[in-house]
Design a protein around this motif. Structure first.
Motif, short mmCIF file in Angstrom:
data_model
loop_
_atom_site.label_atom_id
_atom_site.label_comp_id
_atom_site.label_asym_id
_atom_site.label_seq_id
_atom_site.Cartn_x
_atom_site.Cartn_y
_atom_site.Cartn_z
N GLY A 77 1.09 -1.47 0.03
CA GLY A 77 0.37 -0.37 0.29
C GLY A 77 0.95 1.22 -0.39
N VAL A 78 1.96 0.86 -0.41
CA VAL A 78 2.64 2.48 -0.72
C VAL A 78 2.38 3.42 -1.62
CG1 VAL A 78 5.13 2.96 -0.46
CG2 VAL A 78 4.75 0.77 1.53
N THR A 79 3.08 4.06 -1.76
CA THR A 79 2.71 5.66 -2.80
C THR A 79 3.55 5.86 -3.30
OG1 THR A 79 1.21 6.90 -1.32
CG2 THR A 79 0.06 5.25 -3.01
N ALA A 80 3.70 6.61 -3.75
CA ALA A 80 5.16 7.97 -4.21
C ALA A 80 4.64 9.05 -5.22
CB ALA A 80 5.91 7.10 -5.00
N SER A 81 5.41 10.04 -4.26
CA SER A 81 5.51 11.17 -5.28
C SER A 81 6.09 11.58 -6.52
CB SER A 81 5.41 12.70 -4.75
OG SER A 81 4.82 12.73 -3.04
N LEU A 82 5.25 12.21 -7.35
CA LEU A 82 6.85 11.86 -7.83
C LEU A 82 6.53 13.26 -9.02
CD1 LEU A 82 4.88 9.11 -8.69
CD2 LEU A 82 6.07 8.87 -10.81
N GLY A 83 8.02 14.22 -9.21
CA GLY A 83 8.54 15.31 -9.87
C GLY A 83 9.15 15.21 -11.54
N VAL A 84 8.61 15.40 -12.29
CA VAL A 84 8.89 15.79 -13.44
C VAL A 84 9.43 16.90 -14.22
CG1 VAL A 84 7.98 15.05 -16.07
CG2 VAL A 84 7.18 13.61 -14.21
N ALA A 85 10.43 16.28 -14.62
CA ALA A 85 11.50 17.30 -15.81
C ALA A 85 11.76 17.22 -16.90
CB ALA A 85 12.42 18.10 -14.91
N SER A 86 11.26 18.13 -18.25
CA SER A 86 11.84 17.02 -19.25
C SER A 86 12.14 18.36 -20.22
CB SER A 86 11.07 16.39 -20.42
OG SER A 86 9.65 17.60 -20.14
N GLY A 105 -0.38 16.56 -1.20
CA GLY A 105 -0.84 15.20 -0.03
C GLY A 105 -0.23 13.63 -0.45
N GLY A 106 0.59 13.91 -1.74
CA GLY A 106 1.39 12.16 -1.99
C GLY A 106 0.51 11.49 -3.01
N ASN A 107 1.02 10.51 -3.85
CA ASN A 107 0.52 9.99 -4.64
C ASN A 107 -0.04 11.32 -6.27
OD1 ASN A 107 -0.44 7.04 -6.01
ND2 ASN A 107 -2.20 7.77 -5.35
N ARG A 108 0.19 11.91 -6.62
CA ARG A 108 0.17 12.67 -7.36
C ARG A 108 1.61 13.27 -8.48
NH1 ARG A 108 -3.20 13.74 -3.18
NH2 ARG A 108 -4.90 14.83 -3.84
N ILE A 109 1.27 13.48 -9.47
CA ILE A 109 2.37 13.73 -10.17
C ILE A 109 2.24 15.67 -10.31
CG2 ILE A 109 3.06 13.64 -12.79
CD1 ILE A 109 1.78 11.22 -12.46
N ARG A 110 3.78 16.08 -10.33
CA ARG A 110 3.85 17.46 -10.85
C ARG A 110 4.78 17.72 -12.47
NH1 ARG A 110 -0.31 17.47 -8.99
NH2 ARG A 110 -1.31 18.76 -7.29
N HIS A 111 4.28 18.67 -12.74
CA HIS A 111 5.50 18.52 -13.79
C HIS A 111 5.99 20.22 -14.13
CE1 HIS A 111 3.92 15.16 -16.04
NE2 HIS A 111 2.84 15.30 -15.36
#
Length: 362
Positions: free
Chosen positions: A306-315, A348-354
């Motif tokens: 049940g572990v989630t992750a926060s993700l950051g994206v750069a391209s 809040g976590g379990n989200r993605i930000r670009h």
């Protein structure tokens, strides 16, 4: 006794050694070497069909053909791609059966005993890439095959010949894998200290930057591809360690690392760069860059804990850049992805930000 347990508990070497060979551009050479060896071993039972000393019974001839077909399939795998861990393990098990079958179908027991030397090459491969359990299977299969052939020679009245040839085969088969294990130990120390995370078998931070630069250097296309870096940070992982213990935490990190590896296409760079931080780098068409993080987020969320992750994206869109610009660009993208990841965590976590896209050129 403790040393024996330590030896028996040594981890599988497949992933980190594959990364090690890949970083040194040796995967292609190793594939063709393995494919050639397997093809040659598969040709041997076919050639024996035309020998007066070869198998003459229908069962023996059928076994020879079956072994040749299996070897041809395994050689084709090596010639076309680098195997997965499961394919490599299956190859090791199948090769044990093929070599044993080829030896036991021989009419002449001396030829069978000589043929069991082929286990030396297989044992060397297993010692390099797989665990002691697979090596034990290989050595036990080799011992059983050689002992059966030696017993037939001794039963024919030449006990001294049987003992002498068995001794030569034993030394030959044992020398290769144990020498290989010593070399793997030295290589692993180098790899773990330099480019590999010892817990997950992924790249470490240094290995990530090196792999990212190599990935950029190999990227071409029209239109230019998009290079994407994703920072993955597990949500609330400190609480997991505090409540469930570090052993469970390590299992989660290993599972997450494997999930990220499987969710990333071939050629991607996957690394563990901190306690619960991972980095993934991919090159994709610009239109597909936005789906990369969602694929990775779902892969992490699918774990049974049940572990989630926060993700950051750069391209960035890749144009003509030199080595120094590449180094600075990778560092900038990692920093941007890290900042975006913290935005996702604060939300809040379990989200993605670009962090947005950029263009780098010389």
């Amino acid at each position: 006794m403790g040393r024996i347990r330590q030896w028996w508990g040594q981890p599988d070497n497949f992933h980190w050694l594959s990364e090690y060979l890949g970083a040194r551009q040796l995967l292609r050479f190793t594939r063709f070497m393995m494919g050639t060896i397997v093809a040659a071993l598969g040709a041997a039972p076919l050639l024996m069909l035309w020998s007066p000393s070869g198998p003459h019974s229908p069962i023996g001839r059928a076994v020879a053909v079956l072994v040749a077909v299996c070897c041809a399939a395994m050689a084709a795998m090596w010639f076309t791609r680098w195997p997965t861990h499961q394919q490599s393990a299956t190859f090791a098990v199948m090769s044990n059966g093929c070599i044993a079958a080829s030896c036991l179908m021989e009419v002449n027991p001396e030829t069978a005993l000589l043929g069991s030397m082929a286990f030396a090459a297989l044992a060397g491969y297993v010692a390099f890439f797989h665990s002691v359990r697979y090596l034990t299977l290989t050595l036990c299969t080799a011992a059983g095959t050689a002992l059966f052939a030696a017993w037939e020679i001794a039963a024919a009245g030449d006990v001294a010949m049987a003992a002498a040839k068995l001794l030569v085969v034993t030394v030959g088969v044992l020398a290769v894998p144990f020498s290989g294990q010593v070399l793997v130990h030295l290589l692993s120390a180098d790899a773990l200290n330099a480019n590999t995370d010892p817990l997950t078998g992924l790249r470490n931070r240094r290995g990530f930057h090196r792999g990212a630069r190599e990935l950029i250097a190999a990227s071409t296309g029209d239109p230019p591809p998009c290079f994407t870096v994703v920072m993955v940070d597990l949500d609330g992982f400190k609480k997991v360690n505090d409540t469930q213990g570090h052993a469970i935490g390590d299992r989660i990190l290993i599972a997450v690392g494997e999930s990220l590896r499987r969710a990333s296409p071939a050629g991607s760079v996957v690394a563990r760069v901190g306690g619960e931080e991972f980095l993934v780098a991919e090159t994709t068409p610009a239109s597909e860059a936005q789906v990369t993080a969602e694929r990775l987020r779902r892969a992490v969320a699918a774990n049974p804990w049940g572990v989630t992750a926060s993700l950051g994206v750069a391209s960035v869109t890749l144009l003509s850049i030199d080595g120094d610009t590449t180094r600075r660009m990778v560092g900038h993208l990692v920093d941007s992805a890290d900042a975006a990841m913290y935005e996702a965590k604060r939300a809040g976590g379990n989200r993605i930000r670009h962090s947005g896209a950029a263009v780098f050129r010389t």
